[in-house]
Design a protein around this motif. Structure first.
Motif, PDB file in Angstrom:
ATOM      1  N   TYR A   1     -13.795 -26.519  31.075  1.00 62.99           N
ATOM      2  CA  TYR A   1     -14.120 -25.097  31.196  1.00 62.99           C
ATOM      3  C   TYR A   1     -14.654 -24.555  29.866  1.00 62.99           C
ATOM      4  O   TYR A   1     -15.708 -23.918  29.824  1.00 62.99           O
ATOM      5  CB  TYR A   1     -12.876 -24.318  31.639  1.00 62.99           C
ATOM      6  CG  TYR A   1     -13.039 -22.832  31.568  1.00 62.99           C
ATOM      7  CD1 TYR A   1     -13.784 -22.145  32.526  1.00 62.99           C
ATOM      8  CD2 TYR A   1     -12.460 -22.102  30.536  1.00 62.99           C
ATOM      9  CE1 TYR A   1     -13.949 -20.774  32.450  1.00 62.99           C
ATOM     10  CE2 TYR A   1     -12.621 -20.727  30.462  1.00 62.99           C
ATOM     11  CZ  TYR A   1     -13.364 -20.062  31.410  1.00 62.99           C
ATOM     12  OH  TYR A   1     -13.530 -18.706  31.335  1.00 62.99           O
ATOM     13  N   LEU A   2     -13.929 -24.802  28.774  1.00 58.83           N
ATOM     14  CA  LEU A   2     -14.367 -24.311  27.463  1.00 58.83           C
ATOM     15  C   LEU A   2     -15.717 -24.892  27.074  1.00 58.83           C
ATOM     16  O   LEU A   2     -16.571 -24.192  26.525  1.00 58.83           O
ATOM     17  CB  LEU A   2     -13.325 -24.630  26.391  1.00 58.83           C
ATOM     18  CG  LEU A   2     -12.016 -23.860  26.466  1.00 58.83           C
ATOM     19  CD1 LEU A   2     -11.027 -24.362  25.418  1.00 58.83           C
ATOM     20  CD2 LEU A   2     -12.246 -22.367  26.314  1.00 58.83           C
ATOM     21  N   LEU A   3     -15.918 -26.169  27.376  1.00 58.51           N
ATOM     22  CA  LEU A   3     -17.176 -26.818  27.007  1.00 58.51           C
ATOM     23  C   LEU A   3     -18.340 -26.400  27.894  1.00 58.51           C
ATOM     24  O   LEU A   3     -19.483 -26.763  27.625  1.00 58.51           O
ATOM     25  CB  LEU A   3     -17.000 -28.339  26.999  1.00 58.51           C
ATOM     26  CG  LEU A   3     -16.027 -28.852  25.933  1.00 58.51           C
ATOM     27  CD1 LEU A   3     -15.901 -30.366  26.012  1.00 58.51           C
ATOM     28  CD2 LEU A   3     -16.427 -28.392  24.540  1.00 58.51           C
ATOM     29  N   SER A   4     -18.065 -25.614  28.925  1.00 55.25           N
ATOM     30  CA  SER A   4     -19.162 -25.027  29.698  1.00 55.25           C
ATOM     31  C   SER A   4     -19.747 -23.817  28.958  1.00 55.25           C
ATOM     32  O   SER A   4     -20.833 -23.350  29.292  1.00 55.25           O
ATOM     33  CB  SER A   4     -18.706 -24.650  31.109  1.00 55.25           C
ATOM     34  OG  SER A   4     -17.834 -23.542  31.094  1.00 55.25           O
ATOM     35  N   PHE A   5     -19.031 -23.334  27.940  1.00 51.86           N
ATOM     36  CA  PHE A   5     -19.492 -22.195  27.133  1.00 51.86           C
ATOM     37  C   PHE A   5     -19.816 -22.585  25.691  1.00 51.86           C
ATOM     38  O   PHE A   5     -20.606 -21.914  25.030  1.00 51.86           O
ATOM     39  CB  PHE A   5     -18.424 -21.098  27.087  1.00 51.86           C
ATOM     40  CG  PHE A   5     -18.086 -20.534  28.435  1.00 51.86           C
ATOM     41  CD1 PHE A   5     -18.922 -19.614  29.044  1.00 51.86           C
ATOM     42  CD2 PHE A   5     -16.942 -20.938  29.102  1.00 51.86           C
ATOM     43  CE1 PHE A   5     -18.620 -19.092  30.288  1.00 51.86           C
ATOM     44  CE2 PHE A   5     -16.628 -20.427  30.342  1.00 51.86           C
ATOM     45  CZ  PHE A   5     -17.469 -19.498  30.940  1.00 51.86           C
ATOM     46  N   TYR A   6     -19.161 -23.614  25.207  1.00 58.69           N
ATOM     47  CA  TYR A   6     -19.291 -24.027  23.807  1.00 58.69           C
ATOM     48  C   TYR A   6     -19.661 -25.509  23.743  1.00 58.69           C
ATOM     49  O   TYR A   6     -19.389 -26.264  24.666  1.00 58.69           O
ATOM     50  CB  TYR A   6     -17.956 -23.822  23.055  1.00 58.69           C
ATOM     51  CG  TYR A   6     -17.508 -22.379  23.033  1.00 58.69           C
ATOM     52  CD1 TYR A   6     -17.921 -21.520  22.025  1.00 58.69           C
ATOM     53  CD2 TYR A   6     -16.660 -21.884  24.023  1.00 58.69           C
ATOM     54  CE1 TYR A   6     -17.509 -20.189  22.006  1.00 58.69           C
ATOM     55  CE2 TYR A   6     -16.245 -20.555  24.009  1.00 58.69           C
ATOM     56  CZ  TYR A   6     -16.677 -19.719  22.996  1.00 58.69           C
ATOM     57  OH  TYR A   6     -16.272 -18.413  22.985  1.00 58.69           O
ATOM     58  N   GLU A   7     -20.204 -25.909  22.604  1.00 62.50           N
ATOM     59  CA  GLU A   7     -20.527 -27.321  22.411  1.00 62.50           C
ATOM     60  C   GLU A   7     -19.293 -28.109  21.955  1.00 62.50           C
ATOM     61  O   GLU A   7     -19.255 -29.331  22.070  1.00 62.50           O
ATOM     62  CB  GLU A   7     -21.668 -27.478  21.398  1.00 62.50           C
ATOM     63  CG  GLU A   7     -23.046 -27.156  21.972  1.00 62.50           C
ATOM     64  CD  GLU A   7     -23.207 -25.701  22.406  1.00 62.50           C
ATOM     65  OE1 GLU A   7     -23.622 -25.486  23.561  1.00 62.50           O
ATOM     66  OE2 GLU A   7     -22.910 -24.777  21.617  1.00 62.50           O
ATOM     67  N   ALA A   8     -18.304 -27.412  21.416  1.00 60.64           N
ATOM     68  CA  ALA A   8     -17.069 -28.076  20.980  1.00 60.64           C
ATOM     69  C   ALA A   8     -15.942 -27.045  20.937  1.00 60.64           C
ATOM     70  O   ALA A   8     -16.185 -25.842  20.869  1.00 60.64           O
ATOM     71  CB  ALA A   8     -17.255 -28.693  19.598  1.00 60.64           C
ATOM     72  N   THR A   9     -14.718 -27.548  20.980  1.00 62.41           N
ATOM     73  CA  THR A   9     -13.540 -26.701  20.814  1.00 62.41           C
ATOM     74  C   THR A   9     -12.541 -27.444  19.938  1.00 62.41           C
ATOM     75  O   THR A   9     -12.433 -28.671  20.016  1.00 62.41           O
ATOM     76  CB  THR A   9     -12.902 -26.299  22.162  1.00 62.41           C
ATOM     77  OG1 THR A   9     -11.777 -25.442  21.904  1.00 62.41           O
ATOM     78  CG2 THR A   9     -12.473 -27.491  22.978  1.00 62.41           C
ATOM     79  N   GLU A  10     -11.857 -26.694  19.089  1.00 64.50           N
ATOM     80  CA  GLU A  10     -10.889 -27.294  18.177  1.00 64.50           C
ATOM     81  C   GLU A  10      -9.656 -26.406  18.089  1.00 64.50           C
ATOM     82  O   GLU A  10      -9.733 -25.189  18.301  1.00 64.50           O
ATOM     83  CB  GLU A  10     -11.483 -27.453  16.772  1.00 64.50           C
ATOM     84  CG  GLU A  10     -12.682 -28.363  16.703  1.00 64.50           C
ATOM     85  CD  GLU A  10     -13.262 -28.458  15.297  1.00 64.50           C
ATOM     86  OE1 GLU A  10     -12.525 -28.234  14.308  1.00 64.50           O
ATOM     87  OE2 GLU A  10     -14.466 -28.750  15.193  1.00 64.50           O
ATOM     88  N   TYR A  11      -8.558 -27.025  17.736  1.00 61.58           N
ATOM     89  CA  TYR A  11      -7.314 -26.305  17.455  1.00 61.58           C
ATOM     90  C   TYR A  11      -6.960 -26.603  16.003  1.00 61.58           C
ATOM     91  O   TYR A  11      -6.585 -27.731  15.671  1.00 61.58           O
ATOM     92  CB  TYR A  11      -6.199 -26.773  18.389  1.00 61.58           C
ATOM     93  CG  TYR A  11      -4.871 -26.102  18.123  1.00 61.58           C
ATOM     94  CD1 TYR A  11      -4.565 -24.878  18.714  1.00 61.58           C
ATOM     95  CD2 TYR A  11      -3.925 -26.689  17.296  1.00 61.58           C
ATOM     96  CE1 TYR A  11      -3.350 -24.259  18.483  1.00 61.58           C
ATOM     97  CE2 TYR A  11      -2.702 -26.070  17.059  1.00 61.58           C
ATOM     98  CZ  TYR A  11      -2.425 -24.856  17.651  1.00 61.58           C
ATOM     99  OH  TYR A  11      -1.222 -24.243  17.409  1.00 61.58           O
TER     100      TYR A  11
END
Length: 170
Positions: free
Chosen positions: A91-101
């Motif tokens: 879901y997050l990668l449908s909006f962003y190229e990457a996600t990090e914590y």
């Protein structure tokens, strides 16, 4: 940025007030500014958090600029959920190229957004903010605070270059 004949791409952290009024003037100003940063400063990565109208406006601008600059990336830094399941990541990668914590957020509790913003600043080469010193809100203890003010102070303490859109527009 050119270092030893090699282009070093830059990262920009996007941080701003929760309630920034959207306008065509603001959108156009940010769009022009980001194009300059992309073309003249080799910016290729934009770090986003959440819960901010300024963040949303900048996200829209960067998403539109992706049509012209295919190499730019939007990265979402989470202030919660160190571990996410595949569905949420998809879901997050449908909006962003990457996600990090960021590790800095671990055990931060109510300060998780502050610590996430600090991590964004640590990871960036430049901080793009919308900061009006007169805007504050009450925290859960009734104290007047501004997470954006804290982020600006942190960026200053860590010697990060800051572009304050609020100052430039007024």
């Amino acid at each position: 940025m050119l270092l030893f004949g090699i282009i070093i791409f830059m990262k920009v952290a996007v941080i701003g007030h929760r309630n920034v009024k959207y306008s065509l003037e603001l959108y156009s100003f940010i769009s022009n500014l980001l194009e300059i940063l992309i073309n003249d400063q080799d910016v290729d990565t934009f770090l986003f958090g959440s819960k901010s109208n300024f963040n949303d406006i900048c996200y829209d601008v960067v998403s539109d600029l992706l049509n012209q600059y295919k190499f730019i990336k939007r990265v979402y830094l989470r202030a919660a959920y160190k571990y996410i399941n595949d569905d949420y990541e998809k879901y997050l990668l449908s909006f962003y190229e990457a996600t990090e914590y960021p590790n800095k957020v671990d055990n931060a509790g109510a300060l998780s957004y502050i610590k996430r913003n600090e991590a964004m600043i640590d990871m960036s080469d430049l901080v793009l903010v919308y900061y009006n010193k007169d805007i504050k809100s009450k925290n859960r203890f009734g104290k007047m605070v501004s997470g954006t003010a804290h982020a600006v102070k942190y960026a200053e303490q860590t010697n990060k270059p800051i572009i304050n859109v609020a100052d430039l527009l007024h």
